[in-house]
Scaffold this motif. Structure first.
Motif, PDB file in Angstrom:
ATOM      1  N   THR A 166      51.790  32.999  21.174  1.00  0.00           N
ATOM      2  CA  THR A 166      50.615  32.998  21.800  1.00  0.00           C
ATOM      3  C   THR A 166      50.420  31.112  22.750  1.00  0.00           C
ATOM      4  O   THR A 166      48.936  30.608  22.889  1.00  0.00           O
ATOM      5  CB  THR A 166      49.515  32.984  21.463  1.00  0.00           C
ATOM      6  N   ARG A 180      48.624  29.620  25.360  1.00  0.00           N
ATOM      7  CA  ARG A 180      47.167  30.121  25.554  1.00  0.00           C
ATOM      8  C   ARG A 180      46.142  28.470  24.989  1.00  0.00           C
ATOM      9  O   ARG A 180      45.054  28.687  25.513  1.00  0.00           O
ATOM     10  CB  ARG A 180      46.994  30.666  24.719  1.00  0.00           C
ATOM     11  N   TYR A 181      46.876  27.737  24.785  1.00  0.00           N
ATOM     12  CA  TYR A 181      46.383  25.987  24.865  1.00  0.00           C
ATOM     13  C   TYR A 181      46.374  25.310  25.168  1.00  0.00           C
ATOM     14  O   TYR A 181      47.856  24.675  25.419  1.00  0.00           O
ATOM     15  CB  TYR A 181      46.549  26.479  22.993  1.00  0.00           C
ATOM     16  N   ARG A 197      48.148  23.668  29.128  1.00  0.00           N
ATOM     17  CA  ARG A 197      48.076  25.026  28.599  1.00  0.00           C
ATOM     18  C   ARG A 197      49.547  24.785  30.044  1.00  0.00           C
ATOM     19  O   ARG A 197      51.472  24.987  29.878  1.00  0.00           O
ATOM     20  CB  ARG A 197      47.970  26.297  29.854  1.00  0.00           C
ATOM     21  N   GLY A 245      41.648  26.515  22.975  1.00  0.00           N
ATOM     22  CA  GLY A 245      41.395  27.566  24.239  1.00  0.00           C
ATOM     23  C   GLY A 245      41.063  26.503  24.661  1.00  0.00           C
ATOM     24  O   GLY A 245      41.183  27.304  25.771  1.00  0.00           O
TER      25      GLY A 245
END
Length: 123
Positions: free
Chosen positions: A28, A31-32, A53, A100
């Motif tokens: 993931t 996503r950050y 991102r 996030g």
């Protein structure tokens, strides 16, 4: 969830260069927003830089702009912090962190943190 591990710290002379890496585990990573913070002995933790991102947008603290470059390679799940013309004032533990949020310079908005890597700049 994302796990972050910093590496590349060490002892460097003033005026020299160093590259730190922040490696992420999991699937993931994209996503950050990934940021770098640092904390010198006896000092509060401060924002250094962050990258979006996609890697299209970067943000720098005024104190390091022009000497530090952040980049990310999403294929390798890695963010890099290139430090040039380092100064004794750059001595600190450097942490990478993930949030996030689309943009933040606030450490309290970052959810995930690495263990830190020590950078020591000798004069």
């Amino acid at each position: 969830q994302v796990q972050l591990v910093e590496s590349g710290g060490g002892l460097v002379q003033a005026g020299g260069s160093l590259r730190l890496s922040c490696a992420a585990s999991g699937r993931t990573f994209t996503r950050y927003l990934i940021g770098w913070f640092r904390q010198a002995p006896g000092k509060e933790r401060e924002f250094v830089t962050a990258i979006s991102r996609s890697g299209a947008n970067t943000y720098y603290a005024d104190s390091v702009k022009g000497r530090i470059t952040i980049s990310r390679d999403n294929a390798k799940n890695t963010v890099y912090l290139q430090m040039n013309n380092v100064q004794p004032e750059d001595t600190a533990v450097y942490y990478c962190a993930a949030t996030g949020s689309l943009y933040s310079r606030n450490e309290h908005e970052y959810e995930y943190w690495g263990q830190g890597t020590q950078v020591t700049v000798s004069s």
